[in-house]
Scaffold this active site. Structure first.
Site, PDB file in Angstrom:
ATOM      1  N   ASP A  31      40.693   6.261  34.637  1.00  0.00           N
ATOM      2  CA  ASP A  31      41.594   5.143  34.391  1.00  0.00           C
ATOM      3  C   ASP A  31      42.155   4.595  35.713  1.00  0.00           C
ATOM      4  O   ASP A  31      41.402   4.306  36.641  1.00  0.00           O
ATOM      5  CB  ASP A  31      42.700   5.638  33.440  1.00  0.00           C
ATOM      6  CG  ASP A  31      43.586   4.533  32.896  1.00  0.00           C
ATOM      7  OD1 ASP A  31      43.140   3.832  31.975  1.00  0.00           O
ATOM      8  OD2 ASP A  31      44.706   4.376  33.385  1.00  0.00           O
ATOM      9  N   ASP A  35      35.367   3.751  23.776  1.00  0.00           N
ATOM     10  CA  ASP A  35      36.622   3.554  24.496  1.00  0.00           C
ATOM     11  C   ASP A  35      37.352   2.313  23.999  1.00  0.00           C
ATOM     12  O   ASP A  35      36.831   1.204  24.091  1.00  0.00           O
ATOM     13  CB  ASP A  35      36.320   3.430  25.994  1.00  0.00           C
ATOM     14  CG  ASP A  35      37.531   3.623  26.868  1.00  0.00           C
ATOM     15  OD1 ASP A  35      38.624   3.198  26.460  1.00  0.00           O
ATOM     16  OD2 ASP A  35      37.378   4.189  27.963  1.00  0.00           O
ATOM     17  N   HIS A  51      38.444   7.101  25.332  1.00  0.00           N
ATOM     18  CA  HIS A  51      38.962   6.869  26.684  1.00  0.00           C
ATOM     19  C   HIS A  51      39.343   8.166  27.392  1.00  0.00           C
ATOM     20  O   HIS A  51      39.552   8.161  28.606  1.00  0.00           O
ATOM     21  CB  HIS A  51      40.177   5.940  26.622  1.00  0.00           C
ATOM     22  CG  HIS A  51      40.668   5.503  27.967  1.00  0.00           C
ATOM     23  ND1 HIS A  51      39.877   4.795  28.858  1.00  0.00           N
ATOM     24  CD2 HIS A  51      41.877   5.686  28.597  1.00  0.00           C
ATOM     25  CE1 HIS A  51      40.570   4.556  29.972  1.00  0.00           C
ATOM     26  NE2 HIS A  51      41.772   5.083  29.834  1.00  0.00           N
TER      27      HIS A  51
END
Length: 392
Positions: free
Chosen positions: A210, A336, A364
């Site tokens: 991320d 995701d 995710h």
């Protein structure tokens, strides 16, 4: 972290300090056991209370396990061992053709409903001492902390690797107030300090998730000679002059889960830029953990912190001589909801890595939803020889 700018509008700045925006879904602070119960907040039955207590116990047990393995890691002797491992299909293609598509490795193992930490098969024996480096440094994403890597730490450590997971400023157990983070360099400071003090003779493999992708790119620019490989796991892989906000809003839409889940915090007043972002706990499962075990969703619900906004806004300054000299690899996550596969592929096209891998069925947070398959890919990438050894 995707679609961040969808929530930036003058109307929202009229809200009072630290006041959450109203959402169609009522917020709640409790830990819920399944996706169908995220909206139930009143008058829980006795059975639901028992289930919630059990989930909380599982989350606490997972956190204790993570701490135990951190302690064991510090005491562990050198030397590699093999661990049980599921033989997930990994298909490698020639890297000669990059124009149309990058080589991909695909993991297709179905996730076990019981989510065993150690699967029943054996990974091919490896001698970690023969690798370019056996040291992984794991960097969490926005709102997460080092705690999110507990399964990956377990698997890598038991395979003989050295592993460090870093809490960035204002994240995890770091005591700094998230609202007070004013720059990317400040946010990444624990990681830059760690790499700066690291022995020059031993390179590391950086693994980012991320927002952590922007963080390791920043570090790669500063210390290119200390980084053997950089692995982006559903992460922001930026080009010079871009910010995380720039990349994640290129395909922004108002109807996604991320705009609904975001709440901006204005610690400096409504007439100033937001200082942090909070995610609505009632939407966490669908947004970040739609394929993850319930116990890990519970752990995240009690462990996640707000996301500092300044690092998201800051544009990176990257050079071919430094950042460009580090070998980059990308791991896609197909299910995701936070950074959709199409957006991941846009980043890959704009900034092509050496190799692209794909985790089918991963949300995710693949360190929760596909820990064994993620581990296999990390080991596989670690075994790719250095350019120097290939030429000799």
């Amino acid at each position: 972290m995707g679609n961040l700018c969808c929530c930036l509008s003058p109307k929202k700045e009229k809200k009072k300090l630290s006041k959450r925006f109203s959402n169609s879904t009522t917020q709640q602070s409790g830990i819920i056991s399944s996706s169908n119960r995220w909206n139930r907040i009143r008058n829980p039955s006795k059975r639901e209370k028992i289930e919630d207590a059990q989930i909380q116990e599982q989350a606490i047990a997972a956190a204790i396990l993570f701490k135990q393995h951190q302690q064991q890691q510090q005491q562990q002797n050198e030397g590699g061992t093999s661990i049980p491992f599921d033989r997930s299909t990994s298909l490698r293609h020639s890297a000669s053709s990059r124009k149309q598509s990058l080589p991909r490795s695909s993991s297709t193992r179905a996730r076990s409903s019981t989510d065993p930490l150690l699967p029943p098969y054996q990974l091919d024996a490896i001698n970690v001492d023969d690798l370019e480096t056996k040291h992984f440094v794991l960097v969490h994403g926005g709102g997460f902390g080092a705690w999110c890597w507990y399964k990956t730490i377990t698997l890598l450590t038991e395979a003989g690797f050295k592993v460090d997971a870093i809490d960035l400023t204002g994240a995890g157990v770091n005591s700094f107030v998230t609202d007070s983070v004013t720059s990317l360099s400040q946010y990444v400071n624990p990681l830059t300090n760690f790499i700066q003090k690291h022995d020059d003779k031993e390179k590391v493999i950086l693994v980012a998730h991320d927002l952590g992708g922007a963080c390791i790119s920043y570090v790669m620019e500063l210390f290119p000679l200390k980084v053997a490989k950089a692995i982006f796991v559903a992460a922001a892989m930026l080009t010079s002059g871009q910010s995380t906000l720039d990349m994640f809003t290129q395909q922004a839409g108002p109807d996604g889960l991320m705009p609904q889940a975001q709440t901006f915090i204005y610690a400096n007043g409504n007439d100033h830029a937001p200082t942090a972002i909070e995610l609505n706990k009632s939407l966490l499962k669908d947004l970040l953990f739609n394929q993850s075990p319930t116990k890990d969703v519970a752990l995240a619900s009690v462990s996640m912190r707000s996301i500092p906004f300044a690092p998201v806004l800051e544009k990176l300054s990257l050079t071919d001589e430094n950042h460009g000299a580090v070998r980059k690899f990308y791991i896609e996550t197909t299910e995701d909801n936070a950074i959709p596969l199409s957006r991941q592929q846009s980043m890959i096209t704009a900034n092509p890595p050496e190799q692209v891998y794909r985790l089918k069925g991963a949300d995710h947070s693949p360190f929760f939803s596909k820990p064994q398959a993620l581990h296999k890919l990390l080991v596989e990438i670690s075994r790719i020889p250095s350019v120097q050894s290939t030429c000799t």
